[in-house]
Design a protein around this motif. Sequence first.
Motif, PDB file in Angstrom:
ATOM      1  N   TYR A  94       0.851  -1.198   0.000  1.00 16.79           N
ATOM      2  CA  TYR A  94       0.000   0.000   0.000  1.00 16.79           C
ATOM      3  C   TYR A  94       0.883   1.243   0.000  1.00 16.79           C
ATOM      4  O   TYR A  94       1.916   1.286   0.666  1.00 16.79           O
TER       5      TYR A  94
ATOM      6  N   ARG B 140       8.433  10.494   8.397  1.00 10.28           N
ATOM      7  CA  ARG B 140       9.609  10.217   7.566  1.00 10.28           C
ATOM      8  C   ARG B 140      10.527  11.436   7.525  1.00 10.28           C
ATOM      9  O   ARG B 140      10.047  12.557   7.363  1.00 10.28           O
TER      10      ARG B 140
ATOM     11  N   PRO C 272      13.525  10.948  -0.259  1.00 13.03           N
ATOM     12  CA  PRO C 272      12.530  11.268  -1.286  1.00 13.03           C
ATOM     13  C   PRO C 272      11.501  10.163  -1.546  1.00 13.03           C
ATOM     14  O   PRO C 272      11.707   9.015  -1.190  1.00 13.03           O
TER      15      PRO C 272
ATOM     16  N   THR D 173      17.659  14.176  -8.988  1.00 12.07           N
ATOM     17  CA  THR D 173      17.145  12.937  -9.586  1.00 12.07           C
ATOM     18  C   THR D 173      15.751  12.661  -9.033  1.00 12.07           C
ATOM     19  O   THR D 173      15.344  13.247  -8.026  1.00 12.07           O
TER      20      THR D 173
ATOM     21  N   GLU E  35       8.303  -4.279  -1.678  1.00 13.16           N
ATOM     22  CA  GLU E  35       8.353  -3.061  -2.476  1.00 13.16           C
ATOM     23  C   GLU E  35       9.074  -3.279  -3.806  1.00 13.16           C
ATOM     24  O   GLU E  35       9.889  -4.187  -3.949  1.00 13.16           O
TER      25      GLU E  35
ATOM     26  N   LEU F 262      19.461  -0.488  -6.761  1.00  6.81           N
ATOM     27  CA  LEU F 262      19.442   0.212  -5.469  1.00  6.81           C
ATOM     28  C   LEU F 262      18.645  -0.572  -4.433  1.00  6.81           C
ATOM     29  O   LEU F 262      18.944  -0.518  -3.259  1.00  6.81           O
TER      30      LEU F 262
HETATM   31  O1  TXA Z   1       6.691  -0.691  -4.328  1.00  2.54           O
HETATM   32  C1  TXA Z   1       7.061   0.423  -3.979  1.00  2.54           C
HETATM   33  O2  TXA Z   1       8.107   0.960  -4.415  1.00  2.54           O
HETATM   34  C2  TXA Z   1       6.192   1.175  -2.960  1.00  2.54           C
HETATM   35  C3  TXA Z   1       4.845   1.456  -3.634  1.00  2.54           C
HETATM   36  C4  TXA Z   1       3.949   2.324  -2.779  1.00  2.54           C
HETATM   37  O3  TXA Z   1       5.062   2.024  -4.888  1.00  2.54           O
HETATM   38  N1  TXA Z   1       6.818   2.379  -2.537  1.00  2.54           N
HETATM   39  C5  TXA Z   1       7.885   2.414  -1.704  1.00  2.54           C
HETATM   40  O4  TXA Z   1       8.287   3.676  -1.352  1.00  2.54           O
HETATM   41  O5  TXA Z   1       8.423   1.419  -1.285  1.00  2.54           O
HETATM   42  P1  TXA Z   1       9.330   3.985  -0.197  1.00  2.54           P
HETATM   43  O6  TXA Z   1       9.297   5.448  -0.005  1.00  2.54           O
HETATM   44  O7  TXA Z   1       9.029   3.162   0.990  1.00  2.54           O
HETATM   45  O8  TXA Z   1      10.702   3.624  -0.818  1.00  2.54           O
HETATM   46  C6  TXA Z   1      11.218   4.420  -1.856  1.00  2.54           C
HETATM   47  C7  TXA Z   1      12.709   4.356  -1.884  1.00  2.54           C
HETATM   48  C8  TXA Z   1      13.356   5.021  -0.685  1.00  2.54           C
HETATM   49  O9  TXA Z   1      14.364   4.174  -0.172  1.00  2.54           O
HETATM   50  C9  TXA Z   1      13.965   6.285  -1.290  1.00  2.54           C
HETATM   51  O10 TXA Z   1      15.133   6.666  -0.616  1.00  2.54           O
HETATM   52  C10 TXA Z   1      14.258   5.846  -2.716  1.00  2.54           C
HETATM   53  O11 TXA Z   1      13.153   5.051  -3.038  1.00  2.54           O
HETATM   54  N2  TXA Z   1      14.327   6.988  -3.621  1.00  2.54           N
HETATM   55  C11 TXA Z   1      13.374   7.881  -3.939  1.00  2.54           C
HETATM   56  N3  TXA Z   1      13.855   8.840  -4.775  1.00  2.54           N
HETATM   57  C12 TXA Z   1      15.139   8.537  -4.994  1.00  2.54           C
HETATM   58  C13 TXA Z   1      16.201   9.134  -5.747  1.00  2.54           C
HETATM   59  N4  TXA Z   1      16.021  10.255  -6.446  1.00  2.54           N
HETATM   60  N5  TXA Z   1      17.396   8.525  -5.746  1.00  2.54           N
HETATM   61  C14 TXA Z   1      17.609   7.381  -5.037  1.00  2.54           C
HETATM   62  N6  TXA Z   1      16.651   6.787  -4.298  1.00  2.54           N
HETATM   63  C15 TXA Z   1      15.451   7.357  -4.267  1.00  2.54           C
END
Ligand code: TXA
Length: 343
Positions: free
Chosen positions: A37, A58, A63, A116, A179, A193
């Motif tokens: 989710y 958070r 990001p 990015t 994820e 990553l």
């Molecule tokens: O499956 C998924 O990816 C889920 C669903 C909701 O789409 N989303 C998810 O989001 O797992 P989150 O925020 O829990 O993890 C996103 C990851 C984080 O570790 C964040 O640091 C990385 O993506 N991230 C986001 N933007 C980035 C960027 N510009 N460069 C490197 N890493 C980035």
Amino acid sequence: MRLLRTDPTRPDPHVIKSAAEVLDRGGIVAAPTETVYGLFAHAYREDGCIKVFKAKGRPMDNPLIVHVDSLEMAEEVAEIPRDIAEVLRRVWPGPITVVAKSRGVVSRCVTAGLDTIAVRAPAHPVALAIIRELGAPIAGPSANKAGRPSPTTALHVVEDLDGEVDLIIDGGPTFFGVESTIINVTRRPPALLRPGPFTVEELERFFGAVEIPPVARGVAEAEVALAPGMKYRHYAPETALVVVHFDLGDAVRALKSKGLKVAVLCAVGKCAEADYVIDMGSDLYEVARNLYKSLRDLDRLGVDVGLAPALEERGIGLAIMNRLRKAAGHREVFNTGQLLSVV
Ligand code: TXA
Ligand code: MG
């Protein structure tokens, strides 16, 4: 807070409209994707994005992922190299996120000021329908409190974020349970990553060579975090969790002889009798689906130690081991002596 239910395969248009209205006003909505989710805001609205960070607890320098309904929408927010775009046309929608150069059009809050941006098209009818109805990308992390396992049901979202979200859409349990895979396509070869349901084997087939740094397996904390999120401790259960590379029965006996209460998280036939047994599943996809729920359950049992078997790091097994290692705070043992020294 409202909770609306919908059939995940044929999203109720009224529910989707409600979600888009909330997002358009700068509100936040929790909704299912095929992985976990998400907690979403309109990607162009700073106010919505700030609410996401606040509700989740958070750090503002980590990001969010921007979710789009098409390659065209992705190209509005990111500069996607042409060869990568060709591949994305074939693999999207799906559980694969690319980090590319940002065009700087989304709210700065979304990218935490980086140049990015992480983008993906989710393969879930509810998430896709919301993006289409809104006509704009939606930004969001997993819909858990920071430091908790990602939510794979609407109930998990309620457990973590009750009262802090404008709308929760219950579309049933998510499909993969871990994820998305994240790759950095600003480098050649692209670098992994975060491992996820889009496996390394598939990455290599579609993208050619891919760099797999040790942190992607979750084995070591990098000195310099490759993804901003990597530097933050992930799920830290109250119960000491240990990843076990030897016979689980021997591990349980060693702990019982010290008078400890033990739970075992069984997977793919690796199991042992203990005070509690949580069966995560008989194949790796089933284990991935049940992983976060099992970790949530573990903390409710009141045991001293949880044991999980080390799994093969192939296919989705790499993503499972990455999450298990983090949940275990890197307690990974190969014999009873090591086990007794870490509990
Ligand atoms: O499956 C998924 O990816 C889920 C669903 C909701 O789409 N989303 C998810 O989001 O797992 P989150 O925020 O829990 O993890 C996103 C990851 C984080 O570790 C964040 O640091 C990385 O993506 N991230 C986001 N933007 C980035 C960027 N510009 N460069 C490197 N890493 C980035
Ligand atoms: Mg997360």
